[in-house]
Scaffold this motif. Sequence first.
Motif, short mmCIF file in Angstrom:
data_model
loop_
_atom_site.label_atom_id
_atom_site.label_comp_id
_atom_site.label_asym_id
_atom_site.label_seq_id
_atom_site.Cartn_x
_atom_site.Cartn_y
_atom_site.Cartn_z
N ILE A 79 0.59 -1.03 -0.25
CA ILE A 79 0.03 0.00 0.01
C ILE A 79 1.02 1.25 0.15
O ILE A 79 1.65 1.39 0.81
CB ILE A 79 -0.99 -0.04 1.37
N PHE A 80 0.86 2.04 -1.23
CA PHE A 80 1.45 3.32 -1.25
C PHE A 80 0.50 4.36 -0.50
O PHE A 80 -0.59 4.29 -0.46
CB PHE A 80 1.67 3.62 -2.68
N VAL A 81 1.21 5.16 0.29
CA VAL A 81 0.43 6.42 0.98
C VAL A 81 1.16 7.74 0.32
O VAL A 81 2.18 7.90 0.57
CB VAL A 81 0.56 6.42 2.36
N LEU A 105 3.59 -0.86 3.98
CA LEU A 105 3.08 0.54 3.75
C LEU A 105 4.44 1.29 3.14
O LEU A 105 5.45 1.25 3.74
CB LEU A 105 2.72 1.19 5.27
N ILE A 106 4.01 2.27 2.26
CA ILE A 106 5.27 2.72 1.56
C ILE A 106 4.77 4.22 1.27
O ILE A 106 3.84 4.57 0.76
CB ILE A 106 5.56 2.42 0.19
N ALA A 107 5.40 5.08 2.46
CA ALA A 107 4.87 6.49 2.59
C ALA A 107 5.75 7.37 1.62
O ALA A 107 7.01 7.52 1.69
CB ALA A 107 5.13 7.10 3.97
N LEU A 113 6.62 9.23 9.36
CA LEU A 113 5.45 8.72 9.47
C LEU A 113 5.73 7.58 10.67
O LEU A 113 4.97 7.29 11.39
CB LEU A 113 4.75 8.17 8.14
N SER A 114 6.72 6.89 10.29
CA SER A 114 7.01 5.62 10.95
C SER A 114 7.19 5.90 12.48
O SER A 114 6.61 4.96 13.50
CB SER A 114 8.16 4.89 10.54
N ILE A 126 7.29 -1.01 7.08
CA ILE A 126 6.92 0.40 6.67
C ILE A 126 8.09 1.24 5.97
O ILE A 126 9.29 1.04 6.59
CB ILE A 126 6.44 1.42 7.88
N LEU A 127 8.03 1.62 4.69
CA LEU A 127 9.04 2.29 4.32
C LEU A 127 8.79 3.75 3.69
O LEU A 127 7.56 4.03 3.88
CB LEU A 127 9.28 1.66 2.79
N GLU A 128 9.88 4.34 3.85
CA GLU A 128 9.68 5.90 3.63
C GLU A 128 10.30 6.37 2.55
O GLU A 128 11.94 6.20 2.65
CB GLU A 128 9.82 6.72 4.83
N THR A 129 9.93 7.24 1.64
CA THR A 129 11.08 7.90 0.87
C THR A 129 10.88 9.34 1.11
O THR A 129 10.29 9.92 1.85
CB THR A 129 10.29 7.83 -0.91
N ASN A 130 12.02 9.96 0.54
CA ASN A 130 12.58 11.40 0.83
C ASN A 130 11.45 12.27 -0.03
O ASN A 130 11.02 13.32 0.21
CB ASN A 130 13.98 11.98 0.47
N LEU A 131 11.29 11.84 -1.33
CA LEU A 131 10.54 12.73 -2.31
C LEU A 131 9.47 11.66 -3.18
O LEU A 131 9.68 10.53 -3.30
CB LEU A 131 11.46 13.36 -3.31
#
Length: 368
Positions: A79-81, A105-107, A113-114, A126-131
């Motif tokens: 699931i992308f957010v 979850l990929i924000a 967010l994590s 949970i994964l997070e990108t910078n941009l």
Amino acid sequence: MKFQQYVSIIGAGPAGFALAADLLSHGKNVLLYSHPTHLRHANSVREKGCLQACGVMEGFADIPITTDMAEVVAFSQVIFVTVPSTGQETILQEMQDYDLSQHILIAVPGNLLSLVKDASMKFANILETNLSPYSCRMDEGQLLVLGRKKRISIAALNNTNLDPDFYDAIQDLFPGVRLRWCSSIVEVCLSNINGVFHPLMMLMNAGRIENTNGDFLLYHDGLTPSVAKAMLGVDKVRMDIGAALGLCLQSTIEVSNECYDQSFTSLVTLAQHSPPHNRLKAPSDFGNRNISEDVPDLLVPWCGLAELLGIDASPIAAVVVLAEMTTGERFMETGRTMRRLQLDTISRRELVARYSPPAPTTQYESRL
């Protein structure tokens, strides 16, 4: 982790539609979630019968749209957010009643967010990108993509014992983008250069925005040498935080050059000559995520990290205070503070130990 052919995307704004169209064109099945109270873009696309994209992404896409979170959770375990970080916690609250223990979850972007999610919510990761991979805008159901980034940063909250198949499967979900794997979600947050660009361009062009309703080009006309000097002050604090944590952060100009395969030597020349930047119109008012997202969810945590690490945070604090004065908001209280990130009770030594990168390994280096 197996390669995913089904992908859920939460957020029917420009970034969500761009990602959905891109994944569809690369053979994925997607389902896009629009919040029932934020249907403007979704309704426009439905009225037209499909999404029309122009710019660096062209064509038509028939994108399935839902307002049912149960459908989103059932459709895919990825699931992308893509909602602004100011809306992330609302989305998490709507997901609380579902079993997400097998979901990733990929924000996009994450903005820590994590660290603000309810501890009772369990995800596989949970994964997070910078941009966001796309510089894009939407108007009346038409998506304008001004630029596609060639490289963005990403990290997993649970980053131990990830096998090569996991990295490859995540890379497969970002068409045309090379992922730079970071040591932690804090490193990723510090690599979100929107916090350097956006707030100061808005604040130092406030009179122009309000007098013209944004009838000028934000970067081309608004990023002047004086604005650039102020940005470099914020950028230095950001990089000093990274250095204190043992991170080798790139400067804002270096991150931007890498994103778009460019070679500008100053922020002013970038603003004048970079196609993804120099055609962007200014917002029509201050009710814009350049302030409402990037100040509380980037500058506020950067300021808190700097203070905890004993770094002079005054350049960032000055921008936050000015944003508070111009908007009447209390970002230093409502933003992603050290307390909200659950970092207010740890020492400098503990912070450094937690978010300094591990000793490099052959596997990790191969992913950079």
